[in-house]
Scaffold this active site. Sequence first.
Site, PDB file in Angstrom:
ATOM      1  N   ARG A   1       0.842  -1.198   0.000  1.00 51.37           N
ATOM      2  CA  ARG A   1       0.000   0.000   0.000  1.00 51.37           C
ATOM      3  C   ARG A   1       0.871   1.240   0.000  1.00 51.37           C
ATOM      4  O   ARG A   1       1.794   1.376   0.792  1.00 51.37           O
ATOM      5  CB  ARG A   1      -0.902   0.016   1.244  1.00 51.37           C
TER       6      ARG A   1
ATOM      7  N   ARG B   1      -6.565   1.042  -4.100  1.00 50.21           N
ATOM      8  CA  ARG B   1      -5.566   0.591  -3.125  1.00 50.21           C
ATOM      9  C   ARG B   1      -5.515  -0.926  -3.067  1.00 50.21           C
ATOM     10  O   ARG B   1      -6.522  -1.608  -3.221  1.00 50.21           O
ATOM     11  CB  ARG B   1      -5.847   1.154  -1.745  1.00 50.21           C
TER      12      ARG B   1
ATOM     13  N   ASP C   1      -6.558  -1.743   2.493  1.00 47.05           N
ATOM     14  CA  ASP C   1      -6.880  -0.675   3.431  1.00 47.05           C
ATOM     15  C   ASP C   1      -7.400  -1.358   4.693  1.00 47.05           C
ATOM     16  O   ASP C   1      -8.297  -2.205   4.612  1.00 47.05           O
ATOM     17  CB  ASP C   1      -7.945   0.251   2.836  1.00 47.05           C
TER      18      ASP C   1
ATOM     19  N   ASP D   1      -8.818  -0.311   8.446  1.00 46.66           N
ATOM     20  CA  ASP D   1      -9.248   0.757   9.355  1.00 46.66           C
ATOM     21  C   ASP D   1      -9.649   0.178  10.694  1.00 46.66           C
ATOM     22  O   ASP D   1     -10.301  -0.874  10.760  1.00 46.66           O
ATOM     23  CB  ASP D   1     -10.452   1.516   8.781  1.00 46.66           C
TER      24      ASP D   1
END
Length: 136
Positions: A82, A94, A97, A99
């Site tokens: 990334r 991407r 990811d 989170d």
Amino acid sequence: MHKVYLSLGTNLGNRKAIMHEAIARIEDKIGTVLRQSSFHETEPWGFKSPNLFLNACVCASTPLAPRQLLEATQAIEHEMGRVKKTINAQYTDRIIDIDILLYDQLNINEPDLIVPHPLMEERDFVMLPLKEIWEE
């Protein structure tokens, strides 16, 4: 041990393989994955791309403090290729990811770490998989 909920997404490459690799790395660097949602294919959010996303959520048990967890998720993203970039302050495609959505019952408001994730309730690609695994 702390209970954390993480959101994962990818829209490049072999998306299923990338998701499985990310989950394996979470097990290795963060802690035991207690529950995993199914994979959800979704349109990009916040930008236009011909590449659909594959999204999922995991619940993990971790000894890491919130800042350590952030560093671990960012390390996994970096190791998997990334490159954090925006074009004109917009989101972009991407490879992965990750989170942090929830960390125990904590509320954290720091410049680079906000928990619960401030936009999660606006994003079906987060809330649908999260609801599959959320116990609370």
